[in-house]
Design a protein around this motif. Structure first.
Motif, PDB file in Angstrom:
ATOM      1  N   SER A 144     -86.085 101.788  -7.662  1.00 52.81           N
ATOM      2  CA  SER A 144     -86.278 102.850  -6.655  1.00 52.81           C
ATOM      3  C   SER A 144     -85.583 104.131  -7.103  1.00 52.81           C
ATOM      4  O   SER A 144     -84.580 104.087  -7.819  1.00 52.81           O
ATOM      5  CB  SER A 144     -85.717 102.409  -5.301  1.00 52.81           C
ATOM      6  N   GLU A 145     -86.109 105.254  -6.665  1.00 52.29           N
ATOM      7  CA  GLU A 145     -85.494 106.550  -6.986  1.00 52.29           C
ATOM      8  C   GLU A 145     -84.072 106.618  -6.423  1.00 52.29           C
ATOM      9  O   GLU A 145     -83.146 107.065  -7.094  1.00 52.29           O
ATOM     10  CB  GLU A 145     -86.348 107.679  -6.411  1.00 52.29           C
ATOM     11  N   LYS A 146     -83.905 106.133  -5.194  1.00 51.42           N
ATOM     12  CA  LYS A 146     -82.586 106.129  -4.554  1.00 51.42           C
ATOM     13  C   LYS A 146     -81.592 105.287  -5.359  1.00 51.42           C
ATOM     14  O   LYS A 146     -80.481 105.718  -5.640  1.00 51.42           O
ATOM     15  CB  LYS A 146     -82.716 105.575  -3.127  1.00 51.42           C
ATOM     16  N   GLY A 147     -81.994 104.092  -5.737  1.00 52.98           N
ATOM     17  CA  GLY A 147     -81.132 103.206  -6.506  1.00 52.98           C
ATOM     18  C   GLY A 147     -80.746 103.805  -7.850  1.00 52.98           C
ATOM     19  O   GLY A 147     -79.579 103.762  -8.251  1.00 52.98           O
ATOM     20  N   GLN A 148     -81.722 104.393  -8.534  1.00 52.29           N
ATOM     21  CA  GLN A 148     -81.452 104.989  -9.845  1.00 52.29           C
ATOM     22  C   GLN A 148     -80.480 106.158  -9.737  1.00 52.29           C
ATOM     23  O   GLN A 148     -79.583 106.311 -10.561  1.00 52.29           O
ATOM     24  CB  GLN A 148     -82.766 105.401 -10.509  1.00 52.29           C
ATOM     25  N   LYS A 149     -80.640 106.968  -8.703  1.00 48.74           N
ATOM     26  CA  LYS A 149     -79.721 108.104  -8.506  1.00 48.74           C
ATOM     27  C   LYS A 149     -78.301 107.604  -8.192  1.00 48.74           C
ATOM     28  O   LYS A 149     -77.323 108.158  -8.688  1.00 48.74           O
ATOM     29  CB  LYS A 149     -80.224 109.016  -7.378  1.00 48.74           C
ATOM     30  N   GLU A 150     -78.199 106.576  -7.368  1.00 48.23           N
ATOM     31  CA  GLU A 150     -76.886 106.030  -7.013  1.00 48.23           C
ATOM     32  C   GLU A 150     -76.189 105.416  -8.232  1.00 48.23           C
ATOM     33  O   GLU A 150     -74.994 105.618  -8.445  1.00 48.23           O
ATOM     34  CB  GLU A 150     -77.029 104.988  -5.901  1.00 48.23           C
ATOM     35  N   ILE A 151     -76.949 104.682  -9.037  1.00 53.92           N
ATOM     36  CA  ILE A 151     -76.393 104.076 -10.252  1.00 53.92           C
ATOM     37  C   ILE A 151     -75.923 105.178 -11.200  1.00 53.92           C
ATOM     38  O   ILE A 151     -74.813 105.126 -11.730  1.00 53.92           O
ATOM     39  CB  ILE A 151     -77.444 103.159 -10.937  1.00 53.92           C
ATOM     40  N   ALA A 152     -76.779 106.180 -11.409  1.00 55.52           N
ATOM     41  CA  ALA A 152     -76.435 107.292 -12.308  1.00 55.52           C
ATOM     42  C   ALA A 152     -75.174 108.000 -11.827  1.00 55.52           C
ATOM     43  O   ALA A 152     -74.301 108.344 -12.628  1.00 55.52           O
ATOM     44  CB  ALA A 152     -77.603 108.264 -12.404  1.00 55.52           C
ATOM     45  N   GLN A 153     -75.061 108.228 -10.519  1.00 60.70           N
ATOM     46  CA  GLN A 153     -73.890 108.909  -9.957  1.00 60.70           C
ATOM     47  C   GLN A 153     -72.610 108.135 -10.244  1.00 60.70           C
ATOM     48  O   GLN A 153     -71.583 108.716 -10.593  1.00 60.70           O
ATOM     49  CB  GLN A 153     -74.073 109.124  -8.442  1.00 60.70           C
ATOM     50  N   LYS A 154     -72.673 106.813 -10.138  1.00 62.41           N
ATOM     51  CA  LYS A 154     -71.492 105.991 -10.421  1.00 62.41           C
ATOM     52  C   LYS A 154     -71.068 106.140 -11.882  1.00 62.41           C
ATOM     53  O   LYS A 154     -69.882 106.241 -12.189  1.00 62.41           O
ATOM     54  CB  LYS A 154     -71.767 104.522 -10.082  1.00 62.41           C
ATOM     55  N   PHE A 155     -72.052 106.166 -12.787  1.00 56.44           N
ATOM     56  CA  PHE A 155     -71.720 106.342 -14.203  1.00 56.44           C
ATOM     57  C   PHE A 155     -71.114 107.719 -14.463  1.00 56.44           C
ATOM     58  O   PHE A 155     -70.161 107.846 -15.232  1.00 56.44           O
ATOM     59  CB  PHE A 155     -72.950 106.131 -15.095  1.00 56.44           C
TER      60      PHE A 155
END
Length: 194
Positions: free
Chosen positions: A175-186
């Motif tokens: 999901s776009e939301k999941g990918q953005k959240e994962i990227a933000q954590k990195f």
């Protein structure tokens, strides 16, 4: 007068050319697989696309940061070999390397879920893994003898972002939301590093 101008120009040129800019510090994000190498896949969702999307999102979110420049081992649906990837890594001598992947289980649909981090037995690799694990909420950290870990001269980890054949993990990471959240954590891990 002409001699004074030439002398002034010469002094300026020498001073200007001897100025050494501050060397850039790099972080490499390796989007696993690519091209004909689909990686793990399930229900028409491919590991190679998930890893590339998240890698690009990390780079985009980090654009305004001045501490590190994010470099991707691939920016399109291409397949650089493992040797190509580690050659690029070692040429840039980055502060750290994060290789993104998706896990899979032999079952069609698995109950197994969550992230795993693979490391080499080095302090730098393990410290990076612990910072990522803390940010993502206690990922399992395992030692593995993988090419990108073994051949990279910089601290490196391989991060399994979830199980592609686990419905919950698959829906989140694709999901776009999941990918953005994962990227933000990195990005948070990167900007808190070392």
């Amino acid at each position: 007068m002409k001699g004074i101008k030439l002398l002034a120009l010469s002094l300026f040129s020498t001073a200007f050319l001897s100025f050494t800019p501050i060397s850039k510090k790099y972080i490499i994000i390796d989007a696993g697989h690519g091209g004909n190498d689909l990686g793990a896949n399930h229900s028409g969702i491919y590991e190679k696309n998930i890893t590339l999307n998240i890698a690009k999102e990390i780079q985009k979110l980090n654009e305004k940061q001045e501490k590190y420049e994010i470099v991707l081992t691939r920016t399109s649906d291409a397949f650089p070999t493992l040797t190509d990837r580690t050659n690029q890594i070692n040429k840039l001598n980055p502060e750290l390397v994060i290789s993104l992947h998706m896990n899979s289980n032999p079952e069609k649909e698995t109950a197994k879920e969550g992230q795993e981090i693979y490391v080499q037995n080095t302090d730098g690799s393990r410290n990076l893994a612990e910072k990522i694990s803390k940010k993502f909420g206690s990922c399992e950290i395992k030692e593995r003898n993988l090419h990108i870990l073994r051949e990279s001269k910089s601290p490196a980890v391989v991060m399994e972002l979830g199980f592609i054949n686990n419905k919950k993990d698959r829906e989140y990471v694709s999901s776009e939301k999941g990918q953005k959240e994962i990227a933000q954590k990195f990005v948070e891990v990167i900007n808190e590093y070392p």
